[in-house]
Write an enzyme that holds these catalytic residues in place. Sequence first.
Site, short mmCIF file in Angstrom:
data_model
loop_
_atom_site.label_atom_id
_atom_site.label_comp_id
_atom_site.label_asym_id
_atom_site.label_seq_id
_atom_site.Cartn_x
_atom_site.Cartn_y
_atom_site.Cartn_z
N ASP A 194 6.85 21.70 40.53
CA ASP A 194 7.75 21.55 41.68
C ASP A 194 6.94 21.36 42.96
O ASP A 194 6.63 22.33 43.63
CB ASP A 194 8.63 22.80 41.80
CG ASP A 194 9.69 22.69 42.87
OD1 ASP A 194 10.02 21.56 43.27
OD2 ASP A 194 10.18 23.74 43.33
N GLU B 60 10.98 19.23 51.39
CA GLU B 60 12.19 19.40 50.58
C GLU B 60 12.53 20.87 50.42
O GLU B 60 13.71 21.25 50.42
CB GLU B 60 12.00 18.75 49.20
CG GLU B 60 13.26 18.74 48.33
CD GLU B 60 13.46 19.98 47.48
OE1 GLU B 60 14.57 20.16 46.94
OE2 GLU B 60 12.51 20.80 47.36
N GLU B 61 11.52 21.73 50.31
CA GLU B 61 11.74 23.12 49.95
C GLU B 61 12.52 23.90 51.00
O GLU B 61 13.36 24.73 50.66
CB GLU B 61 10.41 23.82 49.67
CG GLU B 61 9.68 23.34 48.42
CD GLU B 61 10.40 23.65 47.13
OE1 GLU B 61 11.51 24.22 47.16
OE2 GLU B 61 9.85 23.32 46.06
N HIS C 54 9.36 27.93 41.94
CA HIS C 54 9.18 28.73 43.15
C HIS C 54 8.36 30.00 42.91
O HIS C 54 8.51 30.99 43.63
CB HIS C 54 10.53 29.12 43.76
CG HIS C 54 11.32 27.97 44.28
ND1 HIS C 54 12.59 28.12 44.81
CD2 HIS C 54 11.05 26.63 44.35
CE1 HIS C 54 13.05 26.93 45.18
NE2 HIS C 54 12.13 26.02 44.91
#
Length: 461
Positions: free
Chosen positions: A295, A329-330, A427
């Site tokens: 990610d 994006e996060e 995450h």
Amino acid sequence: MKKILLAVALLSPLTKTSVFAQADYQADSVFIRKIFNTALSEGKSYEMLKTLTQDVGPRLSGSAGAAKAVEYTRDVMKQLQFDNVFLQNVMVPHWVRGAKEQGAIVIGKQKISVPIAALGGSVATAKEGLKARVIEVKTFQELRDLGTEKVKGKIVFFNRPMDPTRLNTFEAYGGAVDQRGAGPSEASKMGAVGCIVRSMTTRLDDIPHTGSMRYASGAPIIPAAAISTNAAELLSKTLKEKPETEFYFKQNCETLPDAPSHNVIGELKGVKTPAEYMVVGGHLDSWDFAQGAHDDGSGCVQSIEAVRLLKVLGYKPNNTLRAVMYINEENGLKGGIAYADSAKSKNEKHVAAIESDRGGFTPLGFGIVGTPAQKAKIMGWQKLFSAYGIHELGVGGGGADIGPLGPQGTVLLGLIPDSQRYFDYHHASNDSFDKVSKRELELGAASMAAMLYLLDKYGVN
């Protein structure tokens, strides 16, 4: 005889069309096989991911790591001799975690240390930390039903697990993540002084999974952290046995002023309609304590590789092909919004966009967002993908970063890999390079290249 000749004349156009269709299928099948063979035997995505994750490392928006990642991916696409490589300015949020968090279950004079991680965007606790009794709930309605008298002055513990019966783990995530995103504000509205949330994973372990949260306008601001799933199980069990149990946590995070950053864009110029664009992309930022291998380092290197594969195979695209590394994006989506805003202001026509942001696992298909006719056309290419284990065309969406292009008429596609292991790492600090399979990563890159090739050759209408 006349009837026979008439019948032949009537059939000839159909026969001719059938022959051309078969010829196109054979040519496409051969070229797609070359894409996969090249990716699996001479692929570059894995070595790019190794550098991005191990040499660059964590790269949360606004950090030195994010700036280094921008430079690295720009340099890579220049070295690969893309026709044009440039940066797009983006202002991004700048949240920092600070010193490592502390968390403990407190039973009288006994303290049991447990793993926690501040949620992205949270405020810090006081310097001495925060200790209070705990109220466990699973839903917002359950919290409201308790009333402010029972919640005031306490720490709310949201303990709703991801549904393990959901075969699509993204559906399970969607059914649980609201307690992370909105839980702190829901708790503060009821008078809570702090909030802890069960980590968003189906796995029982000692690794806390962070993620973004948002403070609601007008609601008091309280500190919020994720607690590992094993710790959540222990806290829940302890509360049932000893309702007077307290929780202590200390975190040192803060939000700094927005910082300048960039999307990174590499192009392969189109030869027929160069002013029309097709995008493959992933997001460059990762959480601050993770290498961000799945990610979304995987999506970034797959996007670069998809364009590289077409280039080395000598494909001359009709449209201009772009590999886009989106930033932020996060915890803000500023990169995706800035890219779409720029496209609109420049009147750029984006025909289609593909996003990879579900990890570097075995590819199974593509979600498609478009008109029924557009979806039907793309789904008609299923036979060309079946040999590579890709059987799911159509169901699902595009992706967060390409989403802002949708209102401009862009067809959106999201690569769908096997989802069973994704939330083991999502995450979390264990989202590292060693968790990625070279072969699976390369299969995903080849799948994106094949889809990009078909989209460019045949269009979406």
